[in-house]
Design a protein around this motif. Structure first.
Motif, PDB file in Angstrom:
ATOM      1  N   GLU A   1       0.938  -1.223   0.101  1.00 34.17           N
ATOM      2  CA  GLU A   1      -0.085   0.077   0.052  1.00 34.17           C
ATOM      3  C   GLU A   1       0.778   1.249   0.175  1.00 34.17           C
ATOM      4  O   GLU A   1       0.380   2.372  -0.658  1.00 34.17           O
ATOM      5  N   LEU A   2       1.907   1.422   0.868  1.00 34.51           N
ATOM      6  CA  LEU A   2       2.782   2.319   0.942  1.00 34.51           C
ATOM      7  C   LEU A   2       3.327   2.761  -0.630  1.00 34.51           C
ATOM      8  O   LEU A   2       3.705   3.686  -1.114  1.00 34.51           O
ATOM      9  N   GLN A   3       3.839   1.334  -1.286  1.00 30.83           N
ATOM     10  CA  GLN A   3       4.617   1.497  -2.509  1.00 30.83           C
ATOM     11  C   GLN A   3       3.439   2.259  -3.548  1.00 30.83           C
ATOM     12  O   GLN A   3       3.980   2.996  -4.359  1.00 30.83           O
ATOM     13  N   GLU A   4       2.264   1.789  -3.399  1.00 32.06           N
ATOM     14  CA  GLU A   4       1.078   2.282  -4.412  1.00 32.06           C
ATOM     15  C   GLU A   4       1.032   3.926  -4.143  1.00 32.06           C
ATOM     16  O   GLU A   4       0.826   4.547  -5.090  1.00 32.06           O
ATOM     17  N   GLY A   5       1.036   3.875  -3.010  1.00 31.92           N
ATOM     18  CA  GLY A   5       0.767   5.567  -2.434  1.00 31.92           C
ATOM     19  C   GLY A   5       2.149   6.301  -3.060  1.00 31.92           C
ATOM     20  O   GLY A   5       1.837   7.357  -3.510  1.00 31.92           O
ATOM     21  N   VAL A   6       3.216   5.634  -2.931  1.00 35.16           N
ATOM     22  CA  VAL A   6       4.301   6.632  -3.356  1.00 35.16           C
ATOM     23  C   VAL A   6       4.126   6.696  -4.901  1.00 35.16           C
ATOM     24  O   VAL A   6       4.513   7.808  -5.288  1.00 35.16           O
ATOM     25  N   LYS A   7       3.894   5.677  -5.580  1.00 41.07           N
ATOM     26  CA  LYS A   7       3.815   5.576  -6.967  1.00 41.07           C
ATOM     27  C   LYS A   7       2.639   6.737  -7.487  1.00 41.07           C
ATOM     28  O   LYS A   7       2.883   7.308  -8.300  1.00 41.07           O
TER      29      LYS A   7
ATOM     30  N   GLU B   1       1.443  12.001  -9.618  1.00 43.84           N
ATOM     31  CA  GLU B   1       0.436  13.307  -9.471  1.00 43.84           C
ATOM     32  C   GLU B   1       1.995  14.264  -9.521  1.00 43.84           C
ATOM     33  O   GLU B   1       1.425  15.452 -10.135  1.00 43.84           O
ATOM     34  N   GLN B   2       2.839  14.110  -8.808  1.00 43.72           N
ATOM     35  CA  GLN B   2       4.240  14.971  -8.972  1.00 43.72           C
ATOM     36  C   GLN B   2       4.586  15.533 -10.339  1.00 43.72           C
ATOM     37  O   GLN B   2       4.553  16.425 -10.815  1.00 43.72           O
ATOM     38  N   ALA B   3       4.575  14.378 -11.232  1.00 45.87           N
ATOM     39  CA  ALA B   3       5.026  14.292 -12.804  1.00 45.87           C
ATOM     40  C   ALA B   3       3.710  15.407 -13.415  1.00 45.87           C
ATOM     41  O   ALA B   3       4.332  16.350 -14.211  1.00 45.87           O
ATOM     42  N   ILE B   4       2.551  15.260 -13.197  1.00 46.16           N
ATOM     43  CA  ILE B   4       1.367  15.799 -13.821  1.00 46.16           C
ATOM     44  C   ILE B   4       1.594  17.320 -13.362  1.00 46.16           C
ATOM     45  O   ILE B   4       1.517  18.229 -14.196  1.00 46.16           O
ATOM     46  N   LEU B   5       1.775  17.348 -11.988  1.00 45.15           N
ATOM     47  CA  LEU B   5       1.804  19.025 -11.645  1.00 45.15           C
ATOM     48  C   LEU B   5       3.091  19.500 -12.346  1.00 45.15           C
ATOM     49  O   LEU B   5       3.134  20.845 -12.667  1.00 45.15           O
ATOM     50  N   GLN B   6       4.133  18.886 -12.237  1.00 49.11           N
ATOM     51  CA  GLN B   6       5.490  19.391 -13.042  1.00 49.11           C
ATOM     52  C   GLN B   6       5.204  19.866 -14.405  1.00 49.11           C
ATOM     53  O   GLN B   6       5.659  20.698 -14.770  1.00 49.11           O
ATOM     54  N   ARG B   7       4.369  18.943 -15.272  1.00 48.49           N
ATOM     55  CA  ARG B   7       4.279  19.370 -16.504  1.00 48.49           C
ATOM     56  C   ARG B   7       3.308  20.354 -16.611  1.00 48.49           C
ATOM     57  O   ARG B   7       3.494  21.239 -17.365  1.00 48.49           O
TER      58      ARG B   7
END
Length: 72
Positions: A3-9, A14-20
């Motif tokens: 679950e933590l790995q999925e949350g990090v993924k 989301e970070q990549a989307i925000l960066q774009r």
């Protein structure tokens, strides 16, 4: 752990989307800045052309007055 790995993924995505999105906005701002700079340059040219025309008009009016005085 999964679950933590999925949350990090998910957060990474989301970070990549925000960066774009941020990069897109920065590009838009740059385009607007360049447009504003072009407009400012055009305004300066137009104002200079108007100033020259006003000087030419004033010179022509003075010459016309001299001719009118000479004729009279």
């Amino acid at each position: 752990v999964a679950e933590l790995q999925e949350g990090v993924k998910t957060q990474c995505q989301e970070q990549a989307i925000l960066q774009r999105s941020l990069q897109d906005k920065a590009a838009e701002v740059e385009v607007e800045r360049m447009g504003a700079k072009a407009l400012q340059t055009e305004l300066s040219r137009t104002q200079e052309a108007r100033r020259r025309e006003q000087q030419q008009t004033a010179t022509a009016e003075e010459q016309l007055k001299l001719v009118a005085n000479a004729v009279s």
